[in-house]
Every structure is written in structure tokens, then in C-alpha cells.
Design an enzyme around this catalytic site. Structure first.
Site, PDB file in Angstrom:
ATOM      1  CE1 TYR A  75      -3.950  -2.249   5.376  1.00  0.00           C
ATOM      2  CE2 TYR A  75      -3.129  -0.071   4.794  1.00  0.00           C
ATOM      3  CZ  TYR A  75      -3.739  -1.254   4.434  1.00  0.00           C
ATOM      4  OH  TYR A  75      -4.124  -1.447   3.135  1.00  0.00           O
TER       5      TYR A  75
ATOM      6  CB  SER B  32      -0.867   0.006   1.266  1.00  0.00           C
ATOM      7  OG  SER B  32      -1.508   1.257   1.424  1.00  0.00           O
TER       8      SER B  32
HETATM    9  N1  LIG Z   1      -8.945  -0.033  -0.921  1.00  0.00           N
HETATM   10  C1  LIG Z   1      -7.819   0.638  -0.802  1.00  0.00           C
HETATM   11  O1  LIG Z   1      -7.785   1.885  -0.800  1.00  0.00           O
HETATM   12  C2  LIG Z   1      -6.508  -0.120  -0.649  1.00  0.00           C
HETATM   13  C3  LIG Z   1      -5.304   0.596  -0.809  1.00  0.00           C
HETATM   14  C4  LIG Z   1      -4.099  -0.079  -0.671  1.00  0.00           C
HETATM   15  C5  LIG Z   1      -4.101  -1.439  -0.382  1.00  0.00           C
HETATM   16  N2  LIG Z   1      -5.291  -2.104  -0.217  1.00  0.00           N
HETATM   17  C6  LIG Z   1      -5.225  -3.535   0.067  1.00  0.00           C
HETATM   18  O2  LIG Z   1      -5.903  -4.227  -0.971  1.00  0.00           O
HETATM   19  C7  LIG Z   1      -6.324  -5.515  -0.484  1.00  0.00           C
HETATM   20  C8  LIG Z   1      -7.762  -5.749  -0.883  1.00  0.00           C
HETATM   21  O3  LIG Z   1      -8.568  -4.808  -0.197  1.00  0.00           O
HETATM   22  P1  LIG Z   1      -9.958  -4.233  -0.728  1.00  0.00           P
HETATM   23  O4  LIG Z   1      -9.833  -2.751  -0.718  1.00  0.00           O
HETATM   24  O5  LIG Z   1     -10.370  -4.937  -1.956  1.00  0.00           O
HETATM   25  O6  LIG Z   1     -10.876  -4.593   0.534  1.00  0.00           O
HETATM   26  P2  LIG Z   1     -12.049  -5.639   0.778  1.00  0.00           P
HETATM   27  O7  LIG Z   1     -12.373  -5.510   2.225  1.00  0.00           O
HETATM   28  O8  LIG Z   1     -13.123  -5.419  -0.233  1.00  0.00           O
HETATM   29  O9  LIG Z   1     -11.368  -7.047   0.481  1.00  0.00           O
HETATM   30  C9  LIG Z   1     -10.597  -7.755   1.420  1.00  0.00           C
HETATM   31  C10 LIG Z   1     -10.956  -9.222   1.324  1.00  0.00           C
HETATM   32  O10 LIG Z   1     -10.072  -9.960   2.187  1.00  0.00           O
HETATM   33  C11 LIG Z   1     -10.833 -10.937   2.852  1.00  0.00           C
HETATM   34  N3  LIG Z   1     -10.145 -11.344   4.092  1.00  0.00           N
HETATM   35  C12 LIG Z   1     -10.072 -10.659   5.272  1.00  0.00           C
HETATM   36  N4  LIG Z   1      -9.365 -11.362   6.169  1.00  0.00           N
HETATM   37  C13 LIG Z   1      -8.982 -12.513   5.558  1.00  0.00           C
HETATM   38  C14 LIG Z   1      -8.236 -13.651   5.968  1.00  0.00           C
HETATM   39  N5  LIG Z   1      -7.756 -13.763   7.223  1.00  0.00           N
HETATM   40  N6  LIG Z   1      -8.016 -14.635   5.072  1.00  0.00           N
HETATM   41  C15 LIG Z   1      -8.526 -14.555   3.811  1.00  0.00           C
HETATM   42  N7  LIG Z   1      -9.250 -13.519   3.369  1.00  0.00           N
HETATM   43  C16 LIG Z   1      -9.480 -12.508   4.237  1.00  0.00           C
HETATM   44  C17 LIG Z   1     -12.193 -10.286   3.097  1.00  0.00           C
HETATM   45  O11 LIG Z   1     -13.219 -11.239   3.377  1.00  0.00           O
HETATM   46  C18 LIG Z   1     -12.383  -9.528   1.785  1.00  0.00           C
HETATM   47  O12 LIG Z   1     -13.019 -10.343   0.809  1.00  0.00           O
HETATM   48  C19 LIG Z   1      -6.056  -5.487   1.026  1.00  0.00           C
HETATM   49  O13 LIG Z   1      -4.836  -6.162   1.292  1.00  0.00           O
HETATM   50  C20 LIG Z   1      -5.917  -4.011   1.331  1.00  0.00           C
HETATM   51  O14 LIG Z   1      -5.148  -3.782   2.487  1.00  0.00           O
HETATM   52  C21 LIG Z   1      -6.493  -1.477  -0.367  1.00  0.00           C
END
Ligand SMILES: NC(=O)c1ccc[n+]([C@@H]2O[C@H](COP(=O)([O-])OP(=O)(O)OC[C@H]3O[C@@H](n4cnc5c(N)ncnc54)[C@H](O)[C@@H]3O)[C@@H](O)[C@H]2O)c1
Length: 249
Positions: free
Chosen positions: A155, A140
Site C-alpha cells: 500500500y 497517504s
Molecule cells: N481512512 C484513512 O485513514 C486514509 C488515509 C490515507 C489515505 N486514504 C485513502 O483515501 C481513499 C478513500 O478511503 P476511505 O478511507 O474513504 O475508505 P472507504 O473504504 O470508505 O472508501 C473507499 C471507496 O472506494 C471504493 N472502491 C474500492 N475499490 C474500487 C475500485 N476498484 N473502483 C472504484 N471504487 C472502488 C469502495 O467501494 C469505497 O466506496 C482511499 O484511496 C484510501 O487509501 C485513507
């Protein structure tokens, strides 16, 4: 098609508006068979079914080593091979440093960082035996600038850890034909941020983004597709920003 005949595991890919499912859709459209791994078993099955018959949904808690081993074995049983691993699962918590409890520290590290280790450990022996594989890991912008918008310092620390771990894996397994890279998204509109962004916050955030919009899950899916495909055959240990210019090095 960029991923014709390939098989892929994507963790954290069941959330309807998430980066993982957008990536699964893109991979399927590029000709891959996709295994959707998620802690939510029902949602994983549903998400896989939405992609079509040749895809599978498997429950996996990435923070649990046995669960990762079992999920990898299930995918191998279904597909016979794993070409691509996308370590995408993650959770966040918007708190300040002095508010971080030991249990919160642990769960944020466990899912975001230890999860990358465990699922990679479950898949790499198979990739190594085939002398081929592409792994992409979710970090991230929060790791790079000491906080994104919604993640706490724990985080940032976990996502910075992902960069080090992925680079170490790239170094160790390059000779085995396995590439390992990272993506560092800025602010992407998904459920992780849904409902938390006020209009005032949004205006302020956009002032710092040269491309003048928030990112979409598809923006990140495109970079994962590049890293999974042979277009990036000579790229390993790299970190690709997907942030609209929010952070320019
Ligand atoms: N949305 C943003 O702005 C952003 C920015 C940078 C990084 N990220 C990263 O992108 C990735 C995806 O996030 P997103 O924004 O799509 O969020 P999201 O919450 O839509 O997706 C996260 C998914 O991970 C699953 N999950 C949670 N804990 C878990 C576990 N222990 N084992 C397996 N699955 C698990 C959840 O059920 C969910 O389906 C994450 O790693 C997040 O930190 C997101």
C-alpha cells in the site's frame, strides 16, 4: 460558493462514512454537480440520490480501463463537461512484507495506482480539448513515512507511486491548463479503518499527533475542495498533508 457551475467526478465515493462521499457532499454544497463513481453500483446510485437530483451515480472499477472509459463517457453524456476529477478510490491490507502474496500486490497496485492512471486517461483528453481542468489524487502519509497504521508495504508503494504519477501528469498537462495535485492524509476515521483500532492503539497514535485527534472525512474534503476550486489556480504538482501534524517535514 467555490464550485458554482462546475462538474466533478469523484471515484470511490459511495461508502457512507468515506472521504469520497464527504467530498461529494461538500462539492454539492459549493454548487457543483457531482458524479459518484464506485465499484458498488447500487451504493453509487444511492449516494448520488442522497445529494439531490442533479447528481449521478455510475459504476466504475478504476482498475479496469474499459470501465473507466465507459464511466467517463456516461458522465459526459449527463453533464456535458468535466471540470474536476478526484482520484479517490483505494483499498488497503494490513500485512507485513513477508506476507505479501503476488495477487495481493497486484490488486493493491491495480486499485490505488493503476486506477489513477486509467481514470485520468479517460478524462484528460476532454479536459485538454477545453484547456482546463483540476485533478486531485489520493496518496497517504503511508507513502511518506513507509507505512501509516493500517496499510502494508504494498500500500505504501502504491501510494508513493501516486505521488510520482501525479507530479508527472502536472508537468505534462500544465501547458494544457490542467492542474494535478495530491493529498496525503494521516489517520482518518472511515470504514477502511473501522473496527480495527483498539483503545490502546488509539492512545498511542494520538501521542504522535500534535493536534491530538484523528482526522475526519470532512478534513480531507476541505482540502479536495481547495484543490478543485480556483483558490488553488496557481498550484500544481503539490502534495498537501492532512495529518494533524503526524508527519512534519
Ligand atoms: N481512512 C484513512 O485513514 C486514509 C488515509 C490515507 C489515505 N486514504 C485513502 O483515501 C481513499 C478513500 O478511503 P476511505 O478511507 O474513504 O475508505 P472507504 O473504504 O470508505 O472508501 C473507499 C471507496 O472506494 C471504493 N472502491 C474500492 N475499490 C474500487 C475500485 N476498484 N473502483 C472504484 N471504487 C472502488 C469502495 O467501494 C469505497 O466506496 C482511499 O484511496 C484510501 O487509501 C485513507
Amino acid at each position: 460558493m467555490l464550485l458554482s457551475g462546475k462538474t466533478a467526478i469523484i471515484s470511490g465515493a459511495a461508502s457512507p462514512r468515506g472521504i469520497g462521499l464527504a467530498t461529494a457532499r461538500r462539492f454539492a454544497a459549493e454548487g457543483a454537480r457531482v458524479a459518484i463513481l464506485d465499484i458498488d453500483a447500487g451504493a453509487a446510485a444511492e449516494a448520488a440520490a442522497s445529494l439531490g437530483k442533479s447528481h449521478v451515480g455510475v459504476r466504475c472499477d478504476v482498475a479496469d480501463r474499459a470501465s473507466c472509459d465507459q464511466a467517463a463517457a456516461r458522465v459526459l453524456e449527463s453533464f456535458g463537461a468535466i471540470d474536476i476529477l478526484i482520484n479517490n478510490a483505494g483499498i488497503t491490507q494490513p500485512v507485513k512484507l513477508l506476507e505479501i502474496l503476488a495477487a495481493d500486490w497486484d490488486r493493491i497496485q491495480d486499485v490505488n495506482l493503476k486506477g489513477v492512471l486509467f481514470l485520468s486517461q479517460a478524462v484528460i483528453p476532454h479536459m485538454r480539448a477545453r484547456k482546463s481542468g483540476s485533478i486531485a489524487c489520493m496518496s497517504s502519509v503511508s507513502a511518506q513515512r513507509g507505512g501509516g497504521i493500517f496499510g502494508g508495504p504494498h500500500y505504501s508503494a502504491a501510494k508513493a507511486g501516486v505521488l510520482g504519477l501525479a507530479k508527472a501528469m502536472a508537468r505534462e498537462f500544465g501547458p494544457d491548463g490542467i492542474r494535478v495535485n495530491c493529498v496525503t492524509p494521516g489517520l482518518i476515521g472511515t470504514d477502511i479503518t473501522a473496527g480495527k483500532l483498539t483503545d490502546e492503539m488509539r492512545t498511542k497514535i494520538l501521542e504522535g499527533i500534535p493536534l491530538n485527534r484523528l482526522g475526519t472525512a470532512e478534513d480531507v474534503a476541505g482540502i479536495y475542495t481547495f484543490l478543485a476550486s480556483d483558490l488553488s489556480a496557481y498550484v500544481t504538482g503539490a502534495v498537501i498533508d492532512v495529518n494533524g501534524g503526524m508527519l512534519i517535514h
